[in-house]
Design a protein around this motif. Structure first.
Motif, PDB file in Angstrom:
ATOM      1  N   ALA A 245     -51.424   8.299 -19.172  1.00  0.00           N
ATOM      2  CA  ALA A 245     -51.175   9.203 -18.790  1.00  0.00           C
ATOM      3  C   ALA A 245     -52.119   9.769 -17.577  1.00  0.00           C
ATOM      4  CB  ALA A 245     -51.249  10.439 -20.092  1.00  0.00           C
ATOM      5  N   ALA A 249     -51.880  11.014 -13.938  1.00  0.00           N
ATOM      6  CA  ALA A 249     -52.170  12.385 -13.781  1.00  0.00           C
ATOM      7  C   ALA A 249     -53.125  12.332 -12.453  1.00  0.00           C
ATOM      8  CB  ALA A 249     -52.937  13.040 -14.794  1.00  0.00           C
ATOM      9  N   ILE A 320     -42.470   6.539 -18.631  1.00  0.00           N
ATOM     10  CA  ILE A 320     -43.444   6.222 -19.283  1.00  0.00           C
ATOM     11  C   ILE A 320     -42.961   6.168 -20.721  1.00  0.00           C
ATOM     12  CG2 ILE A 320     -43.865   8.676 -19.396  1.00  0.00           C
ATOM     13  CD1 ILE A 320     -46.814   8.349 -19.259  1.00  0.00           C
ATOM     14  N   GLN A 325     -41.725   7.333 -30.675  1.00  0.00           N
ATOM     15  CA  GLN A 325     -40.716   8.259 -30.084  1.00  0.00           C
ATOM     16  C   GLN A 325     -39.898   8.731 -30.906  1.00  0.00           C
ATOM     17  OE1 GLN A 325     -40.248   7.357 -25.857  1.00  0.00           O
ATOM     18  NE2 GLN A 325     -41.727   5.797 -25.923  1.00  0.00           N
TER      19      GLN A 325
ATOM     20  N   PRO B 238     -40.588  18.703  -8.955  1.00  0.00           N
ATOM     21  CA  PRO B 238     -41.625  18.324  -9.922  1.00  0.00           C
ATOM     22  C   PRO B 238     -40.906  17.442 -10.920  1.00  0.00           C
ATOM     23  CG  PRO B 238     -40.759  20.684 -10.483  1.00  0.00           C
ATOM     24  CD  PRO B 238     -40.219  20.185  -9.012  1.00  0.00           C
ATOM     25  N   ASN B 239     -41.636  16.477 -11.401  1.00  0.00           N
ATOM     26  CA  ASN B 239     -41.477  15.423 -12.225  1.00  0.00           C
ATOM     27  C   ASN B 239     -41.733  15.469 -13.809  1.00  0.00           C
ATOM     28  OD1 ASN B 239     -41.365  12.767 -13.721  1.00  0.00           O
ATOM     29  ND2 ASN B 239     -41.520  11.605 -11.784  1.00  0.00           N
ATOM     30  N   ALA B 241     -42.005  13.699 -16.168  1.00  0.00           N
ATOM     31  CA  ALA B 241     -42.958  12.699 -16.810  1.00  0.00           C
ATOM     32  C   ALA B 241     -44.327  13.015 -16.162  1.00  0.00           C
ATOM     33  CB  ALA B 241     -42.376  11.258 -16.496  1.00  0.00           C
ATOM     34  N   ALA B 245     -47.624  13.666 -18.310  1.00  0.00           N
ATOM     35  CA  ALA B 245     -49.057  12.806 -18.311  1.00  0.00           C
ATOM     36  C   ALA B 245     -50.176  13.633 -18.003  1.00  0.00           C
ATOM     37  CB  ALA B 245     -48.801  11.836 -17.048  1.00  0.00           C
ATOM     38  N   ARG B 246     -49.951  14.682 -17.195  1.00  0.00           N
ATOM     39  CA  ARG B 246     -51.017  15.609 -16.707  1.00  0.00           C
ATOM     40  C   ARG B 246     -51.464  16.351 -17.834  1.00  0.00           C
ATOM     41  NH1 ARG B 246     -49.165  17.740 -10.674  1.00  0.00           N
ATOM     42  NH2 ARG B 246     -49.407  15.669  -9.661  1.00  0.00           N
ATOM     43  N   VAL B 248     -51.517  15.302 -21.051  1.00  0.00           N
ATOM     44  CA  VAL B 248     -52.349  14.490 -21.784  1.00  0.00           C
ATOM     45  C   VAL B 248     -53.777  14.250 -21.195  1.00  0.00           C
ATOM     46  CG1 VAL B 248     -52.443  12.038 -22.590  1.00  0.00           C
ATOM     47  CG2 VAL B 248     -50.330  13.421 -22.806  1.00  0.00           C
ATOM     48  N   ALA B 249     -53.573  13.874 -19.692  1.00  0.00           N
ATOM     49  CA  ALA B 249     -55.067  13.905 -18.949  1.00  0.00           C
ATOM     50  C   ALA B 249     -55.852  14.777 -19.101  1.00  0.00           C
ATOM     51  CB  ALA B 249     -54.657  13.444 -17.860  1.00  0.00           C
ATOM     52  N   HIS B 252     -58.546  16.231 -22.451  1.00  0.00           N
ATOM     53  CA  HIS B 252     -59.986  15.833 -22.656  1.00  0.00           C
ATOM     54  C   HIS B 252     -60.819  16.414 -21.323  1.00  0.00           C
ATOM     55  CE1 HIS B 252     -58.156  13.254 -25.730  1.00  0.00           C
ATOM     56  NE2 HIS B 252     -59.176  13.709 -26.577  1.00  0.00           N
ATOM     57  N   GLU B 316     -55.319  13.623 -29.956  1.00  0.00           N
ATOM     58  CA  GLU B 316     -54.901  12.223 -29.511  1.00  0.00           C
ATOM     59  C   GLU B 316     -53.358  12.593 -29.324  1.00  0.00           C
ATOM     60  OE1 GLU B 316     -56.114   9.260 -29.207  1.00  0.00           O
ATOM     61  OE2 GLU B 316     -58.147   9.493 -30.356  1.00  0.00           O
ATOM     62  N   VAL B 317     -52.704  11.540 -28.362  1.00  0.00           N
ATOM     63  CA  VAL B 317     -51.521  11.690 -27.832  1.00  0.00           C
ATOM     64  C   VAL B 317     -50.868  10.462 -28.989  1.00  0.00           C
ATOM     65  CG1 VAL B 317     -51.702  10.202 -25.811  1.00  0.00           C
ATOM     66  CG2 VAL B 317     -49.554  11.152 -26.368  1.00  0.00           C
ATOM     67  N   ILE B 320     -45.551   9.059 -26.324  1.00  0.00           N
ATOM     68  CA  ILE B 320     -45.271   9.788 -24.969  1.00  0.00           C
ATOM     69  C   ILE B 320     -43.855   9.122 -24.409  1.00  0.00           C
ATOM     70  CG2 ILE B 320     -46.633   8.221 -23.768  1.00  0.00           C
ATOM     71  CD1 ILE B 320     -47.178  10.612 -21.598  1.00  0.00           C
ATOM     72  N   GLY B 321     -43.045   9.710 -23.821  1.00  0.00           N
ATOM     73  CA  GLY B 321     -41.863   8.935 -23.697  1.00  0.00           C
ATOM     74  C   GLY B 321     -40.906   9.839 -22.399  1.00  0.00           C
ATOM     75  N   GLY B 322     -40.456   9.082 -21.366  1.00  0.00           N
ATOM     76  CA  GLY B 322     -39.825   9.706 -20.388  1.00  0.00           C
ATOM     77  C   GLY B 322     -39.407   8.887 -19.598  1.00  0.00           C
ATOM     78  N   LYS B 340     -45.798  13.552 -28.269  1.00  0.00           N
ATOM     79  CA  LYS B 340     -46.209  14.121 -29.700  1.00  0.00           C
ATOM     80  C   LYS B 340     -47.806  14.008 -29.703  1.00  0.00           C
ATOM     81  CE  LYS B 340     -42.434  11.559 -31.650  1.00  0.00           C
ATOM     82  NZ  LYS B 340     -41.386  12.559 -32.216  1.00  0.00           N
ATOM     83  N   PRO B 367     -45.682  23.568 -14.598  1.00  0.00           N
ATOM     84  CA  PRO B 367     -45.422  24.433 -13.072  1.00  0.00           C
ATOM     85  C   PRO B 367     -43.951  25.061 -13.128  1.00  0.00           C
ATOM     86  CG  PRO B 367     -45.196  21.998 -13.096  1.00  0.00           C
ATOM     87  CD  PRO B 367     -45.432  22.075 -14.455  1.00  0.00           C
TER      88      PRO B 367
END
Lengths: 473, 473
Positions: A245, A249, A320, A325, B238-239, B241, B245-246, B248-249, B252, B316-317, B320-322, B340, B367
């Motif tokens: 991720a 990002a 991704i 899942q 906008p995507n 996925a 990812a953004r 999740v990133a 932290h 934690e992730v 992730i899926g997309g 998740k 967004p």
């Protein structure tokens, strides 16, 4: 300029329309998905079907070409189809038509209303995977050349007509350049016509003058040897899904510019003329959004939507996946995660340098404790047609005749095809003849082609060979 | 302090070891995966199997408890098992043992060497899903109480013994608090013994004194109505996925601290005594990494690994899926992506406030043009045992006897269980009795239990009831 009577062409097309559509539907039933190894036989069946159909059309030569492995020990490529019909005119120019017979993956559960490989005609449209991308647009050349002959009373085309229909375009044409190099002499042409793009809209016929290139990669990130308990270990070891991720990002900066150092190196800015041609198009952002089936625009700051999709390079995550899942939850740190990234390239960018830049950048973003692998597919170069080439004027003229005299405008294509490789190897200019429209749903569920436009493609091809023979002599 | 002769306990256990392990293996064959609806019947079968076995053990009361829906119209919860064996001693204290009979999902292809639901004994270990988490550790109480009776000559336990074995722990115990509230009077106890944790290692027996809490959520992000062509539209919409990812990133900051505003509110810092107890443990980071099957440490700056997993909250992730995750490439902007996420919580944090903070933060990061949905599972509260409680000393003493007089040290558990809910509702202190070790592979492929340790668990339980009866009177 032209020796082809329009009425004769139209009459011929009208008489052969039904058989033409039946044949196309038969071809669409072959699920020639090049990205999925379980469809290898279908891709071959598709090639054999097409070669037989081209023989039936009248091409004296129609061959299935085996595609040699990229390197010793690797798998053979998917078969291509080559056909040739020489003109009896001694000074006839040579034209190579390019298309592809493989299709994107498709499954009913992706959101198709009907079986993607059981085409149906509804409301003047044929639905099915490959209807527009690209079987429909390859196939209109079969009826096109017959109409050209019938209307002119010729027994051979006015140009030396060659067709090259590859079987790996949807997989990034990994063997295409090598194939063209190997078969250079048989493919030699004065002009290349790429039949794998679209028009602005049903009401604004256009000729595409460029495509973006493509570099794509798959990144695998490995953390623990197996999924581990996020309670027992969470917060103390790196999580490969988090790393995946973070890479995605970090692909863009806060202005949505691609943040990979060196990515924009060599990018050619559009000229004033090119900007003017873009501005002539009746662009309506809300209508475009409907076509994109999207609910907002987002892209590189300082550029319009059309500039973003046609003239600017981009980075996208196409897939991704990591961790659990399925339904419900599973409190794990996953053992691995995967990314599929693709980069669209524009004139001036070198795919090899982009690959190198991405490899270096990804490696710099993987923390200690995570191992990564990155594999690139074969790149596709970006491509631009010279705006002052006589063949481009000939193409616009033929298309205008098919579209009842409408002015033909110029667009570009955000997508990618191996046109630039043909241009490079054969040293011939590339032109784009396509009649698909954005709503056709390329790569999406419920792909379709508008039958009225498909027949305009037939008609354009029927005029083009005579016009080109005059324009290039 | 104790009225139980050690030799008699050990002899009894040795004589009944084989039958005990056969029974456990039979229970492990029932794939009671609470997170997967297709296993609903297996979860029920597991409850019925256990109730029958507890009756056979001698518990005068052994019932399958139906778990009412959380709200009208919602599905009923997975069945729990309740058993009760009252002491004939009029002043006997009451102990409630807690465990769970449901297990994590498991499939051979996740990396299991053998069928996860066909237990095998190899090298003194029993392999199978639930061997350690938690069927093995629930089941040692059956032989434990029999050994207690046999060695003391009693016909009823020295404590009023109650067992509550729930069926939804691996799904976050969504109905557990309501169940405990509803059955408050039957569950009433002076002390709760949670049998769902582990020890430091095979050679360092320990008692756990706290567990982290858990809040988890699934986030769905919707972009285009369907997958769209990344060439035609890439770089301008906008995507989803990318948005996933953004998120999740951004979870932290650069110090690996959770960056959700308000997340750390109320977090209770460990006391000097607690830090000293942590420091007594023979922690070896490279050995710990082997147990974690990981290749590096990464976590909140300013904290040791043990502090990170036991005393600090985390994010934690878990999945992730997309987009396209199959073989080869597919140049799309995906229609949707899913995440998740789970958050481990420590004493002082309120799961409801964490949920609210995450909801607000996620919404702020989506967004225009992307729609999102976020759903939280039932939260589990964090839990800490009072270090000065006489029952804790009694538990450590019983365990020390089982472990040949070794000093018992104190740990915490990074994982989560509904212990805090029992403590809240019943107003009774919670103690942890577990003999699993980190290498047992909870939630992972090839989960196992060390048979020698499992029998130490039996032995500890056999001593504990007599010791506790004395300590608490």
């Amino acid at each position: 300029m032209s020796d082809t009577p329009d009425n004769a062409v139209r009459t011929y097309i009208a008489e052969h329309r039904a058989a033409f559509l039946d044949d196309l539907a038969e071809w669409l039933r072959i699920p020639s998905v090049s990205a999925q190894p379980e469809h290898d036989k279908d891709v071959r069946r598709s090639a054999e079907w097409l070669a037989a159909k081209l023989t039936e059309t009248g091409f004296p030569t129609a061959e299935v070409w085996e595609v040699p492995p990229a390197a010793p020990g690797e798998a053979q490529g998917a078969p291509a189809v080559f056909a040739e019909w020489s003109s009896t005119d001694p000074d006839a120019p040579t034209v190579l038509v390019y298309g592809h017979h493989d299709v994107q993956p498709a499954a009913r559960e992706d959101g198709w209303d009907t079986d993607p490989f059981e085409p149906v005609v509804r409301d003047g449209r044929m639905y099915g995977r490959g209807a527009a991308d690209d079987k429909g647009q390859v196939f209109f050349h079969t009826l096109g050349v017959r109409a050209h002959l019938a209307a002119t009373g010729r027994t051979s085309p006015a140009v030396n007509l060659k067709l090259l229909v590859e079987g790996e375009e949807e997989s990034g044409s990994p063997h295409f350049r090598a194939l063209v190099e190997q078969r250079r002499s048989r493919l030699a042409a004065d002009v290349v016509i790429v039949s794998d793009t679209g028009m602005w809209s049903e009401t604004t016929p256009t000729v595409c003058t460029g495509m973006r290139g493509l570099a794509d990669c798959e990144i695998a990130l490995y953390g623990p040897d197996q999924d581990i308990h996020s309670g027992s270990f969470g917060g103390a070891v790196p999580n490969p899904a988090t790393v995946a991720a973070r890479i995605v990002a970090a692909l863009h900066d806060e202005h949505e510019r691609v943040a990979v150092p060196g990515f924009y190196e060599g990018v050619r800015e559009p000229t004033a003329t090119e900007r003017e041609l873009l501005a002539e198009l009746p662009f309506d952002e809300s209508e475009w959004l409907r076509t994109a089936k999207s609910y907002g625009t987002l892209g590189e700051a300082g550029h319009t939507t059309l500039e973003r999709i046609w003239t600017r390079p981009t980075a996208e995550v196409n897939g991704i996946g990591g961790g659990y899942q399925g339904p419900g939850g599973k409190t794990i740190i996953p053992a691995s995660a995967r990314l599929k990234l693709s980069f669209r390239l524009v004139a001036g960018q070198d795919p090899d340098r982009v690959e190198e830049a991405v490899r270096t950048w990804v490696a710099s973003r993987v923390p200690a404790g995570i191992r990564h692998e990155i594999a690139f597919g074969a790149a596709t170069r970006p491509c631009l047609t010279p705006l002052d080439h006589p063949a481009l004027r000939s193409l616009a003229r033929s298309m205008s005749r098919a579209f009842d005299g409408q002015k033909i405008r110029f667009t570009r294509e955000g997508g990618s095809g191996p046109a630039a490789d043909i241009q490079d190897v054969l040293g011939a200019p590339v032109l784009f003849l396509g009649v698909s429209v954005p709503s056709d749903g390329w790569h999406a569920p419920n792909e379709k082609v508008e039958l009225a436009l498909l027949l305009k493609g037939v008609e354009t091809a029927a005029y083009l060979w005579g016009d080109l023979a005059g324009a290039l002599q």
